[in-house]
Design a protein around this motif. Structure first.
Motif, PDB file in Angstrom:
ATOM      1  N   ARG A 175      97.874  48.805  79.387  1.00 42.96           N
ATOM      2  CA  ARG A 175      98.609  47.624  79.544  1.00 42.96           C
ATOM      3  C   ARG A 175      97.602  47.003  78.503  1.00 42.96           C
ATOM      4  O   ARG A 175      97.396  45.754  78.066  1.00 42.96           O
ATOM      5  N   GLU A 176      98.088  47.284  77.554  1.00 41.10           N
ATOM      6  CA  GLU A 176      97.823  47.124  75.672  1.00 41.10           C
ATOM      7  C   GLU A 176      98.450  46.748  74.962  1.00 41.10           C
ATOM      8  O   GLU A 176      98.688  45.833  73.945  1.00 41.10           O
ATOM      9  N   PHE A 177      99.666  45.945  75.245  1.00 42.19           N
ATOM     10  CA  PHE A 177     100.980  45.654  74.785  1.00 42.19           C
ATOM     11  C   PHE A 177     101.443  44.184  75.082  1.00 42.19           C
ATOM     12  O   PHE A 177     101.076  44.191  76.810  1.00 42.19           O
ATOM     13  N   GLU A 178     101.827  43.622  74.311  1.00 37.16           N
ATOM     14  CA  GLU A 178     101.939  41.849  74.896  1.00 37.16           C
ATOM     15  C   GLU A 178     103.755  41.503  74.120  1.00 37.16           C
ATOM     16  O   GLU A 178     103.915  41.829  73.016  1.00 37.16           O
ATOM     17  N   LEU A 179     104.248  41.307  74.351  1.00 33.53           N
ATOM     18  CA  LEU A 179     105.488  40.407  73.524  1.00 33.53           C
ATOM     19  C   LEU A 179     105.031  38.841  73.461  1.00 33.53           C
ATOM     20  O   LEU A 179     104.901  38.218  74.018  1.00 33.53           O
ATOM     21  N   TYR A 180     105.482  38.948  72.097  1.00 33.75           N
ATOM     22  CA  TYR A 180     105.385  37.738  71.646  1.00 33.75           C
ATOM     23  C   TYR A 180     106.735  36.617  71.433  1.00 33.75           C
ATOM     24  O   TYR A 180     108.125  37.811  70.407  1.00 33.75           O
ATOM     25  N   TYR A 181     107.582  35.948  70.977  1.00 34.51           N
ATOM     26  CA  TYR A 181     108.424  34.731  71.293  1.00 34.51           C
ATOM     27  C   TYR A 181     109.099  33.982  69.255  1.00 34.51           C
ATOM     28  O   TYR A 181     108.009  33.473  69.696  1.00 34.51           O
ATOM     29  N   GLN A 182     109.878  34.506  68.615  1.00 28.47           N
ATOM     30  CA  GLN A 182     109.953  33.133  67.177  1.00 28.47           C
ATOM     31  C   GLN A 182     110.762  33.120  67.830  1.00 28.47           C
ATOM     32  O   GLN A 182     112.527  33.511  67.793  1.00 28.47           O
ATOM     33  N   PRO A 183     110.764  31.470  67.641  1.00 27.04           N
ATOM     34  CA  PRO A 183     112.295  30.881  68.361  1.00 27.04           C
ATOM     35  C   PRO A 183     113.062  30.814  67.620  1.00 27.04           C
ATOM     36  O   PRO A 183     112.677  30.840  65.474  1.00 27.04           O
ATOM     37  N   GLN A 184     114.667  30.734  67.527  1.00 32.34           N
ATOM     38  CA  GLN A 184     116.005  31.044  67.015  1.00 32.34           C
ATOM     39  C   GLN A 184     116.739  29.133  67.118  1.00 32.34           C
ATOM     40  O   GLN A 184     116.956  28.974  67.880  1.00 32.34           O
ATOM     41  N   VAL A 185     116.965  28.253  65.316  1.00 29.90           N
ATOM     42  CA  VAL A 185     116.953  26.897  65.901  1.00 29.90           C
ATOM     43  C   VAL A 185     118.503  26.963  65.245  1.00 29.90           C
ATOM     44  O   VAL A 185     118.726  27.706  63.768  1.00 29.90           O
ATOM     45  N   ASN A 186     119.283  26.586  66.137  1.00 33.75           N
ATOM     46  CA  ASN A 186     120.255  25.865  65.547  1.00 33.75           C
ATOM     47  C   ASN A 186     120.252  24.930  64.351  1.00 33.75           C
ATOM     48  O   ASN A 186     119.781  23.468  64.355  1.00 33.75           O
ATOM     49  N   LEU A 187     120.823  24.986  63.354  1.00 36.83           N
ATOM     50  CA  LEU A 187     120.520  24.287  61.800  1.00 36.83           C
ATOM     51  C   LEU A 187     121.600  22.942  62.338  1.00 36.83           C
ATOM     52  O   LEU A 187     121.756  22.694  62.465  1.00 36.83           O
ATOM     53  N   CYS A 188     122.768  23.419  62.909  1.00 36.29           N
ATOM     54  CA  CYS A 188     123.308  22.095  62.705  1.00 36.29           C
ATOM     55  C   CYS A 188     122.721  21.158  63.658  1.00 36.29           C
ATOM     56  O   CYS A 188     122.701  19.548  63.399  1.00 36.29           O
ATOM     57  N   TYR A 210     108.562  28.281  58.853  1.00 41.21           N
ATOM     58  CA  TYR A 210     108.622  26.989  59.002  1.00 41.21           C
ATOM     59  C   TYR A 210     108.739  26.047  60.288  1.00 41.21           C
ATOM     60  O   TYR A 210     108.150  25.113  60.816  1.00 41.21           O
ATOM     61  N   PHE A 211     109.296  26.895  61.405  1.00 37.89           N
ATOM     62  CA  PHE A 211     109.365  26.454  62.519  1.00 37.89           C
ATOM     63  C   PHE A 211     108.617  26.749  63.565  1.00 37.89           C
ATOM     64  O   PHE A 211     108.128  25.373  64.523  1.00 37.89           O
ATOM     65  N   SER A 212     108.648  27.910  63.344  1.00 41.79           N
ATOM     66  CA  SER A 212     107.518  28.711  64.618  1.00 41.79           C
ATOM     67  C   SER A 212     107.032  30.146  64.186  1.00 41.79           C
ATOM     68  O   SER A 212     107.820  30.551  64.081  1.00 41.79           O
ATOM     69  N   LYS A 213     105.438  29.991  64.044  1.00 40.32           N
ATOM     70  CA  LYS A 213     105.267  31.250  63.975  1.00 40.32           C
ATOM     71  C   LYS A 213     105.544  31.963  65.526  1.00 40.32           C
ATOM     72  O   LYS A 213     106.033  31.602  66.553  1.00 40.32           O
ATOM     73  N   PRO A 214     105.493  33.450  65.200  1.00 38.09           N
ATOM     74  CA  PRO A 214     105.716  34.124  66.667  1.00 38.09           C
ATOM     75  C   PRO A 214     104.698  34.191  67.843  1.00 38.09           C
ATOM     76  O   PRO A 214     102.931  33.920  67.507  1.00 38.09           O
ATOM     77  N   VAL A 215     105.178  33.377  69.139  1.00 43.00           N
ATOM     78  CA  VAL A 215     103.455  33.049  69.547  1.00 43.00           C
ATOM     79  C   VAL A 215     103.709  33.545  70.996  1.00 43.00           C
ATOM     80  O   VAL A 215     104.978  34.404  71.516  1.00 43.00           O
ATOM     81  N   ASN A 216     102.545  33.506  72.035  1.00 43.67           N
ATOM     82  CA  ASN A 216     102.988  34.302  73.539  1.00 43.67           C
ATOM     83  C   ASN A 216     104.023  33.204  74.613  1.00 43.67           C
ATOM     84  O   ASN A 216     104.499  32.236  74.248  1.00 43.67           O
ATOM     85  N   ALA A 217     104.233  33.954  75.321  1.00 42.95           N
ATOM     86  CA  ALA A 217     105.138  33.199  76.812  1.00 42.95           C
ATOM     87  C   ALA A 217     104.762  32.128  76.265  1.00 42.95           C
ATOM     88  O   ALA A 217     105.480  31.296  77.357  1.00 42.95           O
ATOM     89  N   GLU A 218     103.265  31.553  76.757  1.00 43.67           N
ATOM     90  CA  GLU A 218     103.036  30.044  77.299  1.00 43.67           C
ATOM     91  C   GLU A 218     103.132  29.256  76.726  1.00 43.67           C
ATOM     92  O   GLU A 218     103.639  28.394  76.635  1.00 43.67           O
ATOM     93  N   GLU A 219     102.690  29.722  75.338  1.00 47.78           N
ATOM     94  CA  GLU A 219     103.253  28.968  73.918  1.00 47.78           C
ATOM     95  C   GLU A 219     105.025  28.827  74.005  1.00 47.78           C
ATOM     96  O   GLU A 219     104.853  27.516  73.584  1.00 47.78           O
ATOM     97  N   MET A 220     105.439  29.747  74.124  1.00 50.61           N
ATOM     98  CA  MET A 220     106.752  29.735  73.484  1.00 50.61           C
ATOM     99  C   MET A 220     108.084  28.281  75.131  1.00 50.61           C
ATOM    100  O   MET A 220     107.967  27.838  74.353  1.00 50.61           O
ATOM    101  N   GLU A 221     106.900  28.611  76.189  1.00 47.09           N
ATOM    102  CA  GLU A 221     107.571  28.314  77.488  1.00 47.09           C
ATOM    103  C   GLU A 221     107.080  26.175  76.883  1.00 47.09           C
ATOM    104  O   GLU A 221     107.921  25.877  77.598  1.00 47.09           O
ATOM    105  N   TYR A 222     105.935  26.192  75.955  1.00 45.11           N
ATOM    106  CA  TYR A 222     105.454  25.128  75.653  1.00 45.11           C
ATOM    107  C   TYR A 222     107.057  24.208  74.852  1.00 45.11           C
ATOM    108  O   TYR A 222     107.829  23.324  74.972  1.00 45.11           O
TER     109      TYR A 222
END
Length: 971
Positions: free
Chosen positions: A728-741, A950-962
């Motif tokens: 269990r050494e892997f973890e998923l990080y998430y980087q948001p994708q922002v709509n430019l409109c 510019y928007f966010s670095k890749p973050v863990n699930a808790e920070e992505m939920e925030y």
């Protein structure tokens, strides 16, 4: 009448016994092969054999058992296995085995590779198996397995029940092939006891270190020895039973081992694995097969038949009461006291004996009195009969002497007849040489062997018929035997009458006189031509490659060691060139293995003519070759040799009338600069060869120590990567994708992160290529897909709004036949709508746009899943793919975005990509957006979505939920 009835009963009884005997004799003989992984002297191997024999000896089945032993503790390379296969093929070509029993994993791996060729459709019982791929048993009902598992939890609990005061466990194991899994297993299970007890783990521990730990221990410490627990001075793994040291037998702390062969050398015992019971279980399964039991009715896997076994000597040393041991425990080495065991019987016999002595004494008194009276009566009778007996004895003596003379005469006639028949029937030519009279006799078999007439002198054989180059040593053998009173033995060649060359073995023994002088010699001549031919064939098989006739790996390394030893004395340098053919697998796959073998033969012919005369070429295996340059003056000489080899490969090879081109990558190591031992230099040359492949192939590369460090790093990453999922050494990080409109979060990309206890944080660029190369990317990719979908479903159920979760898919994972089914299964399991999933593929997959891959993409799109093309612009960048394939999203690589503000041509390229993609109905995502200026330009060009720091670095699930909650609240 009664006598007649008795005779009839006896007759029928004898007839019945004779009938049963003939039935047993006529019973069908079942052939069984027992194949051991290790040599005959290995204690574990002998115990398994005893267990197998105990089953067959107790059965009524007529069994013919043949034993065969491998030596995989010392040799396990491909050449050894190929030679072993060829020898078995010869040995058992006329035997059909009804079943096979194979012990330990080495024999199992060998039979999985060669078994169908040697023994097709033969049931096989594997025992002593401690590591197995379950796929081995698929569609193989004839495979039965007796597992060999150590029972760690039971061992620890048993130790605590016997020694409740124990607070520390010292566990010794190894990183050997057979020991690593067992060592990791006990580490994992010990976690259940870690809160209450202290565990110290020692790996690959020198023997002296172990002895020091034992000397400094106390009764509160228990020692547990796992597989291959010690290293001796030569670096070999050893068990307690190999060492037989008194420090173990007199240890102040209790010692425990998982193997019964360590009992009697210092270990107390416990729930142990026994070779005898492994063999016994395998024998029982084999006996069922021989007795025609249905293969499907016999379970394919039988659990390890471990037993509670304890050493009586150690139980006594540690003052252990036998009553606290587990029920049905087996006690070994227990001293035997006949009186203690049979006390009541002995006392009863003594009483009876005393009673009988009393009765006998009374009877003796009566008999003695009666005997005195009889003596007086018999004295007169004896005097009368003495004369008669003397006369009778004389007559009998004369008759016996006459019969003895007749018997001696008959024996002499029989002996002469046997001698004549023995000489005529023997395969050898029998001879006798009387040295005093110089007379010589040889049987007619000499003519049958040589074709020549009977010779009249022993030395005629040497002078007339022996091959010229063999005469000197043949005469020396004869003179040495005569002068030193030795057994005469000599092997030489003769020229037969038909002109052929034959090998003969001449043997003889001297007869000496009272002065120790040789006066006669007698012996035999044997035709050993066939044996010599077989020896030559075996040597060819043992030292030369079957396909190319070049020296094989074993013979080449042997010669290399001789060169290194010689050069070390003369301070000369040598070089090893390691050649690996580029893309050779494609030739085997497209033209067939027979054409591939033909190509290897042609390469071998060219190779021998393209290297210096003093150099040696050999085949390492597969499509790999070796060239040994014993001496050279400078590096330019080696470069010239390598350039000649590259030129050699420029010429085409003709296969089935078609020109075929092959290239090679070469690695060079130089001795003693790059190492002094053959195995080190071979490894370094191999490392340099792989660097040549990484740099574009069709070239050569000299070894440097930086390469070795890189290779060690890659190997370390690969070894740790194999256990990363289960740890269990892997973890998923998430980087948001922002709509430019609208500036809202449109979705996110799931990115894998690996944090290893040994290596720390490992960047994806370091471990993803290794995962793809080893195939580990498939289970890792499935874990990413399942984890991301599960997390996405959690956020959607919380009411967090976004459109998609983007997941990168490797080409290796995508082309698997079960990829679509896995995606469907995960979406169904997590109850995630398919339109919330984006599958990201790379341009390398598009280059292999087979019909199967295109259909898979269409199937995904028909399910509602969006297809994104990742890192567009870094590869072949063909916009034609967007027309041919069902792409929904195109992702512009960050290398373009980083230079958008500085270079007009980059802005122009991105502008064209965005406009063309929109016309084709694709959305555009820009990666790596880091500045406001980049964002403004992309928005002006009509880019749909952006992601980056510019928007966010890749973050863990808790920070992505925030971030998602913040995004929802800003609507």
């Amino acid at each position: 009448m009664k006598k007649i009835k008795l005779f009839i009963c006896i007759f029928f009884l004898v007839a019945l016994i004779a009938f049963k005997s003939s039935s047993v004799a006529a019973a069908e003989v079942k052939n069984v092969l027992v194949l051991h992984s290790y040599n005959e002297g290995f204690a574990w191997t002998g115990a398994i054999s005893k267990g197998i024999n105990s089953v067959f000896n107790a059965s009524t089945t007529n069994v013919n058992i043949k034993y065969d032993y491998m030596d995989l503790k010392e040799k396990s390379d491909v050449d050894y296995l190929d030679n072993f296969f060829n020898l078995q093929k010869i040995k058992y070509s006329h035997i059909k085995f009804d079943t096979i029993i194979a012990s330990d994993n080495g024999a199992m791996d060998y039979l999985l590779e060669y078994g169908d060729k040697l023994f097709p459709n033969t049931p096989i019982v594997f025992c002593g198996i401690n590591e197995m791929n379950p796929s081995v048993l698929l569609n193989k009902p004839q495979y039965k397995i007796v597992s060999e598992n150590i029972e760690v939890k039971e061992m620890i609990e048993n130790i605590l029940s016997i020694f409740p005061h124990t607070n520390t466990f010292n566990v010794f194991g190894s990183s050997s092939t057979s020991g690593k899994n067992d060592f990791n297993n006990i580490k994992e299970i010990s976690n259940k006891f870690i809160n209450d007890y202290k565990f110290n783990f020692y790996e690959n521990t020198p023997i002296e270190k172990v002895k020091e730990e034992i000397k400094n221990s106390n009764r509160n410490t228990a020692f547990i020895f796992v597989t291959d627990p010690f290293l001796d001075e030569s670096g070999h793994y050893r068990y307690i039973s190999n060492l037989k040291d008194d420090i173990f037998k007199n240890s102040p702390a209790p010692l425990f081992s998982f193997w019964d062969f360590d009992l009697g050398y210092g270990t107390l015992g416990g729930k142990v694995t026994s070779g005898f019971y492994q063999g016994e279980e395998a024998g029982k399964i084999a006996l069922k097969i021989l007795n025609d039991s249905s293969l499907t009715s016999i379970p394919q896997i039988t659990q390890s038949p471990n037993k509670y076994m304890f050493d009586y000597t150690q139980l006594k040393n540690h003052k252990i009461n036998l009553n606290i041991l587990p029920k049905d425990s087996i006690i070994v080495n227990e001293s035997f006291s006949f009186f203690e065991k049979y006390r009541s019987l002995v006392i009863g016999i003594l009483i009876v004996f005393l009673f009988l002595i009393t009765i006998i004494s009374l009877l003796s008194i009566i008999i003695n009195q009666k005997r005195k009276n009889e003596i007086k009566l018999n004295n007169s009778y004896e005097e009368l009969t003495a004369v008669y007996e003397e006369l009778t004895a004389t007559e009998e003596e004369l008759r016996a002497q006459y019969e003895e003379l007749q018997e001696n005469e008959e024996m002499m006639r029989n002996s002469e007849e046997r001698y004549r028949l023995a000489i005529e029937g023997a395969n050898d030519a029998i001879w006798e040489w009387d040295m005093e009279n110089n007379s010589f006799f040889i049987s007619e078999k000499w003519t049958h062997i040589s074709g020549h007439d009977i010779v009249l002198s022993f030395k005629d054989i040497y002078n007339k018929y022996i091959y010229q180059s063999d005469k000197s040593f043949a005469k020396k053998d004869l003179e040495d035997a005569i002068n030193n009173n030795k057994i005469y033995k000599s092997e030489f060649r003769i020229i037969a009458k038909d002109g052929s060359i034959k090998w003969l073995l001449n043997r003889g023994k001297l007869l000496l006189n009272s002065e120790s002088k040789a006066i006669k010699m007698a012996g035999s001549i044997t035709d050993i031509s066939e044996r010599k031919m077989n020896e030559k064939q075996i040597r060819q098989m043992a030292y030369f490659d079957v396909v190319t006739n070049l020296p094989n790996r074993h013979y080449f390394i042997q010669k290399y060691k001789e060169v290194l030893k010689s050069n070390s004395l003369s301070n000369k340098s040598s070089a090893l060139i390691f050649l690996d053919l580029d893309e050779f697998k494609k030739i085997n796959d497209t033209l067939g293995h027979d054409k591939g073998d033909y190509l290897l033969k042609e390469i071998a012919i060219r190779l021998k003519t393209s290297i210096p005369l003093n150099s040696i070429a050999g085949r390492f295996g597969g499509d790999e070759f070796l060239v040994l340059v014993p001496e050279f003056d400078n590096i330019k000489d080696l470069e010239a040799i390598c350039n000649n080899l590259l030129i050699m490969f420029k010429e085409p090879f003709i296969l089935d009338g078609v020109f075929t081109y092959v290239t090679t990558s070469m690695g060079i190591s130089v001795a003693p600069m790059d190492g002094e031992k053959s195995e080190v230099l071979l490894k370094n040359a191999d490392t340099a060869m792989y660097r040549a492949k990484e740099q574009g192939k069709n070239q050569y590369c000299f070894f440097s120590y930086s390469m070795g460090k890189e290779l060690v790093k890659k190997i370390t990453i690969e070894n740790n990567l194999r256990h990363a999922l289960e740890n269990r050494e892997f973890e998923l990080y998430y980087q948001p994708q922002v709509n430019l409109c609208n500036g809202k979060i449109e979705g996110m990309e799931a990115l894998i992160r690996w944090n290893n206890k040994e290596l720390g944080f490992v960047p994806p660029n370091d471990f993803i290529p290794i995962a793809e190369k080893t195939g580990l990317i498939v289970p890792i990719g499935n874990w990413v897909l399942e984890t991301a979908c599960k997390q996405s479903k959690i956020w959607l159920d919380k009411g967090l709004s976004y459109n998609s979760m983007a997941i990168n898919v490797s080409c290796i994972q995508f082309i698997r036949h079960d990829f679509i089914d896995n995606v469907k299964g995960i979406l169904t399991k997590e109850n995630l709508p398919s339109n919330h999933l984006d599958i990201e593929i790379t341009e390398s997959l598009l280059m292999d746009s087979t019909e199967d891959n295109i259909n898979k993409l269409k199937d995904l799109k028909s399910m509602g899943i969006k297809i994104a093309l990742d890192d567009f612009g870094t590869g072949y960048s063909s916009l034609n793919y967007l027309r041919q394939l069902p792409i929904n999203v195109l992702k512009i690589d960050k290398s373009f975005v980083q230079e958008i503000c500085d270079k007009a041509e980059q802005r122009l390229i991105i502008d064209v990509i965005i406009n063309l993609s929109h016309r084709l109905g694709c959305k555009v995502v820009a990666e790596g957006v880091e500045t406001k200026e980049q964002l403004i330009l992309l928005k002006d060009m009509g880019c749909d979505i952006a992601q980056g720091y510019y928007f966010s670095k890749p973050v863990n699930a808790e920070e992505m939920e925030y971030l998602l909650i913040k995004n929802r609240n800003s609507i």
